[in-house]
Motif scaffolding. Structure first.
Motif, short mmCIF file in Angstrom:
data_model
loop_
_atom_site.label_atom_id
_atom_site.label_comp_id
_atom_site.label_asym_id
_atom_site.label_seq_id
_atom_site.Cartn_x
_atom_site.Cartn_y
_atom_site.Cartn_z
N ALA A 102 0.92 -1.16 -0.03
CA ALA A 102 0.05 -0.01 0.09
C ALA A 102 1.03 1.27 0.14
CB ALA A 102 -0.95 0.20 1.34
N LEU A 103 0.60 2.20 -0.91
CA LEU A 103 1.07 3.36 -0.91
C LEU A 103 0.23 4.50 0.03
CD1 LEU A 103 3.64 5.20 -2.01
CD2 LEU A 103 2.20 5.63 -4.06
N ALA A 104 0.74 4.98 0.95
CA ALA A 104 -0.21 5.91 1.78
C ALA A 104 0.62 7.22 2.06
CB ALA A 104 -0.17 5.22 3.16
N GLU A 105 -0.17 8.41 2.20
CA GLU A 105 0.33 9.62 2.50
C GLU A 105 0.71 9.44 3.93
OE1 GLU A 105 -3.15 12.00 1.98
OE2 GLU A 105 -3.16 11.73 -0.30
N ASN A 106 1.76 10.40 4.03
CA ASN A 106 2.26 10.72 5.25
C ASN A 106 1.47 11.43 6.28
OD1 ASN A 106 4.59 8.82 5.01
ND2 ASN A 106 5.96 10.56 4.37
N PRO A 148 -3.82 7.77 5.30
CA PRO A 148 -4.68 7.46 4.25
C PRO A 148 -4.15 7.08 2.93
CG PRO A 148 -4.42 9.64 4.32
CD PRO A 148 -3.76 9.22 5.56
N LEU A 149 -4.39 5.82 2.41
CA LEU A 149 -3.98 5.36 1.09
C LEU A 149 -3.96 6.61 -0.07
CD1 LEU A 149 -4.87 1.67 0.86
CD2 LEU A 149 -3.11 2.81 2.44
N ALA A 150 -3.21 6.76 -0.61
CA ALA A 150 -3.32 7.57 -2.00
C ALA A 150 -4.33 7.22 -2.80
CB ALA A 150 -1.89 7.84 -2.91
N GLY A 151 -5.21 8.19 -3.24
CA GLY A 151 -6.28 7.79 -3.89
C GLY A 151 -7.55 7.30 -3.36
N ASP A 152 -7.71 7.47 -2.08
CA ASP A 152 -8.79 6.98 -1.11
C ASP A 152 -9.55 7.98 -0.63
OD1 ASP A 152 -10.61 5.21 0.33
OD2 ASP A 152 -9.06 4.16 1.31
N GLU A 153 -10.61 8.53 -1.31
CA GLU A 153 -11.47 9.52 -0.98
C GLU A 153 -12.31 9.31 0.32
OE1 GLU A 153 -14.89 12.50 -2.92
OE2 GLU A 153 -14.43 10.71 -3.86
N ASN A 154 -12.72 8.05 0.29
CA ASN A 154 -13.58 7.82 1.71
C ASN A 154 -12.77 7.81 2.77
OD1 ASN A 154 -15.92 6.79 0.26
ND2 ASN A 154 -15.54 4.51 0.28
N LYS A 158 -5.85 13.01 0.27
CA LYS A 158 -5.62 14.35 -0.49
C LYS A 158 -4.80 14.26 -1.77
CE LYS A 158 -7.08 16.91 3.11
NZ LYS A 158 -7.31 15.86 3.94
N SER A 159 -4.51 13.08 -2.14
CA SER A 159 -4.00 13.06 -3.44
C SER A 159 -4.33 11.72 -4.15
CB SER A 159 -2.37 13.02 -3.22
OG SER A 159 -2.08 11.81 -2.54
N ASP A 160 -4.12 11.60 -5.67
CA ASP A 160 -4.36 10.58 -6.41
C ASP A 160 -3.66 10.34 -7.57
OD1 ASP A 160 -5.93 8.46 -7.42
OD2 ASP A 160 -7.46 9.57 -8.25
N PRO A 161 -2.17 9.98 -7.28
CA PRO A 161 -1.22 10.10 -8.26
C PRO A 161 -1.50 9.28 -9.26
CG PRO A 161 -0.44 9.13 -6.07
CD PRO A 161 -1.61 9.78 -5.91
N ALA A 209 3.13 15.77 -1.63
CA ALA A 209 2.08 15.39 -2.29
C ALA A 209 1.35 16.27 -3.19
CB ALA A 209 1.17 14.82 -1.12
N LYS A 210 0.62 15.66 -4.23
CA LYS A 210 0.10 16.79 -5.14
C LYS A 210 -1.47 16.67 -4.87
CE LYS A 210 -0.66 17.86 -10.01
NZ LYS A 210 -0.58 17.60 -11.54
N THR A 211 -2.34 17.69 -4.59
CA THR A 211 -3.65 17.46 -4.44
C THR A 211 -4.44 17.03 -5.67
OG1 THR A 211 -3.47 19.81 -3.01
CG2 THR A 211 -5.69 18.95 -3.86
N ALA A 212 -5.25 15.98 -5.35
CA ALA A 212 -5.85 15.26 -6.02
C ALA A 212 -6.87 16.20 -7.36
CB ALA A 212 -6.68 14.20 -5.62
N GLU A 213 -6.96 15.95 -8.24
CA GLU A 213 -7.77 16.75 -9.30
C GLU A 213 -9.26 16.72 -8.59
OE1 GLU A 213 -6.84 18.84 -11.87
OE2 GLU A 213 -4.85 18.34 -11.41
#
Length: 327
Positions: free
Chosen positions: A112-116, A218-224, A228-231, A273-277
């Motif tokens: 899993a790739l997670a945001e710090n 939170p895992l990257a790409g996990d809106e639920n 904050k990011s979705d690389p 981290a880049k903010t998800a679109e």
């Protein structure tokens, strides 16, 4: 429709047409590599594509599908989780596997790739998360914090998943919880992301996602779970390894599909981290237009005295949505 789902529809090349890869098949079992974005199997009321349905279609084309030889569920991966997955091909095999799953399966590993974390204390290099899980009105698992309480019941309209996950005494409702144990190991710790390897003692719904999010990862790409990011335009959770003793031949078997190599490179990167679109205002507005009228109608029918717009709902995390369900 979630803002992240709308964004994936526009930017995920295989959205709605995901293909499964068969890794192994014999007369009793089939092992596949399930892509992110497709359900493992159907659930009541859903007509979405599933890995089970795609397998059935493949077998039908080969002429090997019949009432006694078809893919049957023995475990599940979340829709947005990719990786190695097993199906039984006969009802006797399904029963044997499900009855002996914890004995026959010797290892299941996830990456899993997670945001710090921003305000939370970083996790150590390895350890165990054993916080019990609760489930909100939408059957999404989470770790309840001290003081978390369910929203008010709205009569018969709450008589579904929500009621099944509530308990309490003396008229006070509380979330029911179930035991959950997740072992973790840090593979790479970067400036903005951490790549984890994980194994489960218990296989509860959303367990890895909920446990890591509860620790500020939170895992990257996990809106639920408030990512904050979705690389990579997907949830960054992958079932990498499935190792087991064959239920009939007793042969020890191991199937491993590495997570995308970009995850490691991303964790090692010094970039922030880049903010998800789908979190940007223009996408939030676009995502709310189609849903606002329907959201207001549902809440009005449920007895809500304050009408909420789709935009307001889209700004809530999944716990808040669960607490406000039926209000």
């Amino acid at each position: 429709m979630k803002n992240s789902t709308e964004y994936k529809m526009a930017h995920k090349k295989d959205f709605g047409h995901e293909k499964i890869e068969v890794l192994y098949e014999d007369q009793w079992i089939v092992i596949i590599n399930k892509p992110s974005g497709i359900l493992s199997c159907p659930y009541p009321g859903s007509h979405a594509r599933t890995a089970q349905g795609v397998l059935e279609e493949m077998m039908r084309k080969r002429g090997t599908l019949n009432s006694h030889h078809k893919p049957l569920v023995v475990h599940r991966l979340d829709r947005d989780t990719s990786g190695v997955m097993m199906f039984a091909l006969t009802e006797p095999a399904q029963k044997i596997i499900m009855d002996s799953w914890h004995q026959m399966v010797t290892e299941r590993l996830y990456r899993a790739l997670a945001e710090n974390p921003i305000n939370e204390k970083p996790l150590p290099d390895a350890g165990l998360i054993d916080d019990p899980l609760a489930f909100n009105a939408y059957n999404v698992g989470f770790v309840p914090k001290a003081g978390d309480k369910p929203g008010r019941s709205a009569g018969k309209r709450e008589d579904s998943v929500y009621e099944k996950h509530l308990g309490g005494k003396n008229g006070k409702q509380e979330f029911k919880t179930v035991p959950a144990r997740t072992h973790f190991k840090v593979v790479t710790r970067g400036k903005a992301y951490t790549l984890f390897e994980l194994s489960l003692d218990t296989g509860k719904k959303n367990q890895i996602r909920a446990h890591l999010a509860s620790k500020g990862y939170p895992l990257a790409g996990d809106e639920n779970f408030r990512a904050k990011s979705d690389p990579f335009v997907r949830l960054c959770l992958h079932a990498r390894t499935l190792e087991f003793d064959h239920p009939y031949t007793e042969e020890h078997m191991k199937f491993e599909v590495p997570e995308p190599s970009e995850w490691q490179a991303f964790a090692e990167s010094e970039k922030s981290a880049k903010t998800a679109e789908w979190l940007k205002p223009s996408n939030q507005n676009n995502g709310s237009r189609r849903s606002s009228n329907n959201d207001e109608r549902i809440r009005s029918e449920a007895g809500n005295t304050t009408r909420m717009t789709g935009k307001q709902i889209s700004h809530m995390d999944f716990i808040q949505r669960g607490k406000n369900h039926g209000r």
